[in-house]
Design an enzyme around this catalytic site. Sequence first.
Site, PDB file in Angstrom:
ATOM      1  N   ARG A 144       6.092 -44.900 -18.913  1.00  0.00           N
ATOM      2  CA  ARG A 144       5.002 -45.777 -19.005  1.00  0.00           C
ATOM      3  C   ARG A 144       4.016 -45.372 -20.532  1.00  0.00           C
ATOM      4  NH1 ARG A 144       5.676 -45.905 -13.493  1.00  0.00           N
ATOM      5  NH2 ARG A 144       4.660 -43.913 -13.322  1.00  0.00           N
ATOM      6  N   GLU A 206       9.656 -39.493  -2.702  1.00  0.00           N
ATOM      7  CA  GLU A 206      10.707 -39.988  -1.899  1.00  0.00           C
ATOM      8  C   GLU A 206      11.709 -38.948  -1.520  1.00  0.00           C
ATOM      9  OE1 GLU A 206       8.856 -42.251  -3.684  1.00  0.00           O
ATOM     10  OE2 GLU A 206       7.918 -42.645  -1.763  1.00  0.00           O
ATOM     11  N   THR A 266       2.679 -36.412  -5.141  1.00  0.00           N
ATOM     12  CA  THR A 266       3.129 -36.392  -6.679  1.00  0.00           C
ATOM     13  C   THR A 266       1.999 -37.136  -7.659  1.00  0.00           C
ATOM     14  OG1 THR A 266       4.624 -37.956  -6.200  1.00  0.00           O
ATOM     15  CG2 THR A 266       5.357 -35.769  -6.555  1.00  0.00           C
ATOM     16  N   ASP A 336       3.639 -44.582   2.740  1.00  0.00           N
ATOM     17  CA  ASP A 336       3.788 -44.563   1.063  1.00  0.00           C
ATOM     18  C   ASP A 336       2.659 -45.049   0.579  1.00  0.00           C
ATOM     19  OD1 ASP A 336       4.890 -44.261  -1.321  1.00  0.00           O
ATOM     20  OD2 ASP A 336       6.196 -46.004  -1.494  1.00  0.00           O
ATOM     21  N   LYS A 363      -2.551 -48.339  -3.263  1.00  0.00           N
ATOM     22  CA  LYS A 363      -1.676 -49.210  -2.336  1.00  0.00           C
ATOM     23  C   LYS A 363      -2.038 -49.657  -1.155  1.00  0.00           C
ATOM     24  CE  LYS A 363       2.894 -47.417  -3.466  1.00  0.00           C
ATOM     25  NZ  LYS A 363       4.062 -46.796  -3.143  1.00  0.00           N
ATOM     26  N   CYS A 644      21.436 -46.452  -0.862  1.00  0.00           N
ATOM     27  CA  CYS A 644      21.834 -47.429  -1.804  1.00  0.00           C
ATOM     28  C   CYS A 644      20.852 -48.653  -2.044  1.00  0.00           C
ATOM     29  CB  CYS A 644      23.093 -48.206  -1.421  1.00  0.00           C
ATOM     30  SG  CYS A 644      24.276 -47.316  -0.843  1.00  0.00           S
ATOM     31  N   HIS A 648      19.853 -51.061  -5.165  1.00  0.00           N
ATOM     32  CA  HIS A 648      20.749 -52.130  -5.095  1.00  0.00           C
ATOM     33  C   HIS A 648      20.078 -53.305  -3.951  1.00  0.00           C
ATOM     34  CE1 HIS A 648      23.890 -50.666  -7.933  1.00  0.00           C
ATOM     35  NE2 HIS A 648      23.698 -49.380  -7.160  1.00  0.00           N
TER      36      HIS A 648
HETATM   37 CA    CA Z   1       6.074 -43.566  -3.116  1.00  0.00          CA
END
Ligand code: CA
Length: 725
Positions: A144, A206, A266, A336, A363, A644, A648
């Site tokens: 960023r 995560e 974090t 989260d 969030k 995954c 994806h």
């Molecule tokens: Ca997170």
Amino acid sequence: MDLKRWALGGALLISAGTLANCSQIFEATGAGGEGITTAMLVGADGDGANWISHGRTYSEQRYSPLDAVNRENVGQLGLAWYADMDTARGQEATPLVIDGKLYLTTAWSKVKAFDATTGKPLWEYDPKVPGETAVKACCDVVNRGLAAWGDKLFFGTLDGRLIALNRDTGAVAWEKVTVDQSKSYTITGAPRVIDGKVIIGNGGAEFGVRGFVAAYDANSGEQLWKFYTVPEGGDPKDAPAYLQKAAETWNMDVLGASDAIGGGGTVWDSMAYDPDLDLLYIGVGNGSPWNRAYRSPGKDGTGEGDNLYLSSIVAVRPKTGEYVWHYQTTPGETWDYTATQHIMLADMEIDGAMRKVLMQAPKNGFFYVIDRETGKFLSAKPYVSVNWATGIDPKTGRPIENPETRVDKTGKPAVVTPGALGGHNWHPMAYSPTENLVYIPAFEAGMMYAPEADWKPDTARGFNVGFNLGAGDLPPDGGFRKQVAGTLKGMLVAWDPVAQKPRWTVEHPGPWNGGLLATGGGLVFQGTTGSEFNAYDAANGKKLWSFAAQTGVVAPPVTYTVNGEQYVAVLAGWGGAYALSVDGDLINRKAPVRNISRLLVFKLGGAAKLPPEPALADLPLDPPPSTAAPEVIAVGQLKYGRYCAVCHAPGAVGSTVLPDLRRAGSLESAAAWNAVVEGGALKDNGMASFKGSLTKQEIEAIRAYVIKRANEDKAIEGTKRVARK
Ligand code: CA
């Protein structure tokens, strides 16, 4: 810029209190010679020509007073020049502009410098981040931006280094590893510099890490202090007082008991600084793992404790890293719900008194106004649909939770809004002091949280969140999928922070629209999921100008002048967490959102033209037949969800950024598939080996699951026009 003249002009524009502060800093650092100084950073608001720090000013308002491009003439804005990037992943950077030169970071932590008027490349620097680092990144291999100080530029790399470059040449001045590289720490955020100290955090919540932010000497790279956001686990008696206090809110036996239960928290993006109060504000992220029942279990095995300082805004002394105050937006977070979103400072009249406030739309869906001297809660209201809490108690500043959505306690799945991507993510907001509005790049995308039974952490890799991320897969029903896609919303919200309600809202084709810029010309600039770059009237949201960008735009624009001519620049290129997690062909409902990574620079009368947009391809889904037993496919689905889906896409629906596994050639052959997933054949491209986390049988089960999904989608989709490369 003329440094002497500018320093004087800047000084005249800052308050007496700040001025006293500055003169002390001038003496302390001997600044005033070459390059960017504390006085310039403190007075950046008065320097409309340049954009010298991430949020333009320490207040991070992303408001430029420039008004040569304005409501009346923005229709004449045209492309001045453009520059194609050499990466095709998410582009999230804010460029810096200093003395007619433009500097930016791109995906894979590369840095490029251009002449800001002509686009002539000046230099570039590639830190050569190993491709397999991508497996440590939750949200694409993005970066960023940069910080500037003296004659240097500073930036973090995905693999956790902080690098100082000479601003004129791009040569490395120093380089420092800031994280334990054996763990899944990554850096994607921009550093800030305060009085010669480079401040940088990191991501990885995560993947089990323990969050911190640290300061480094701008000249030498020496680490000056390190501030952990969560306790270490075990007996906290030797910890600093603020972590001893935090320890009372955690299960200290479980915290840190495994490398994958580092607690998280974090500091991966937002920071702001008030030079008068000498306070650095940091935004702290989610818990690791997400599911509090696994992260901080109580006596009955359900989650317990506020888990400080997760999802908090924390004020620290930038000289020492000393804790001053905190405000926790989401006590005991389990969804989260990071508080790493943009932190913005402003002074405004509230209930008849001028207040120094800090604002954030984290969030969790509430817009917060906090007293930035004390951390006292002033007000909060939902800026998007919210079902996890009915409001914030004005006395305690704590959320009034909806018990149905407290998934760590009930152990039952629940659809929660906002979802894990939030009501607003990293995309910067902007503020207009004339309108007293905060512009929020908001969106609505709920999520089903299904606690994973008997979850065990994987200390090596994979999404360590304690929820079954495959449980929310959409059924293979084209109509239903379109219906779900239709519930996803993206909007530009003009929020009145005093009244705590929207003044106006612009709807976009889908979530994940660009960061914002507000200007003295009465304009708000924003790129969109709909592959446009737009200018809106800052007062009423009327669209005044639009440019066909050919690609989704997520990064925030900047503006600057060279020789008195105003430019607007934005780094275009679709990517990041949301882009990787949704069917890229469905989101904007008109055409696939593609990634064409390119810097776009505009000026009045600009007449440059982009090359023609590449044509879409007809790509039929042509998988081998699905013959595996249902129990094998079920194993594949669970493992796919954990290892995954984050890159994806859940349900293997395929984004437009990374390879669509339903169309992978290796789907035909167990050996070819295994060579990639276990053998690491594509590790340099970003596909790491999963050896040690997945057995051969599990890898084959994932192939069986993807084959099943491809056959289902073949039946409902047939051939469609796609933007995949
Ligand atoms: Ca997170």
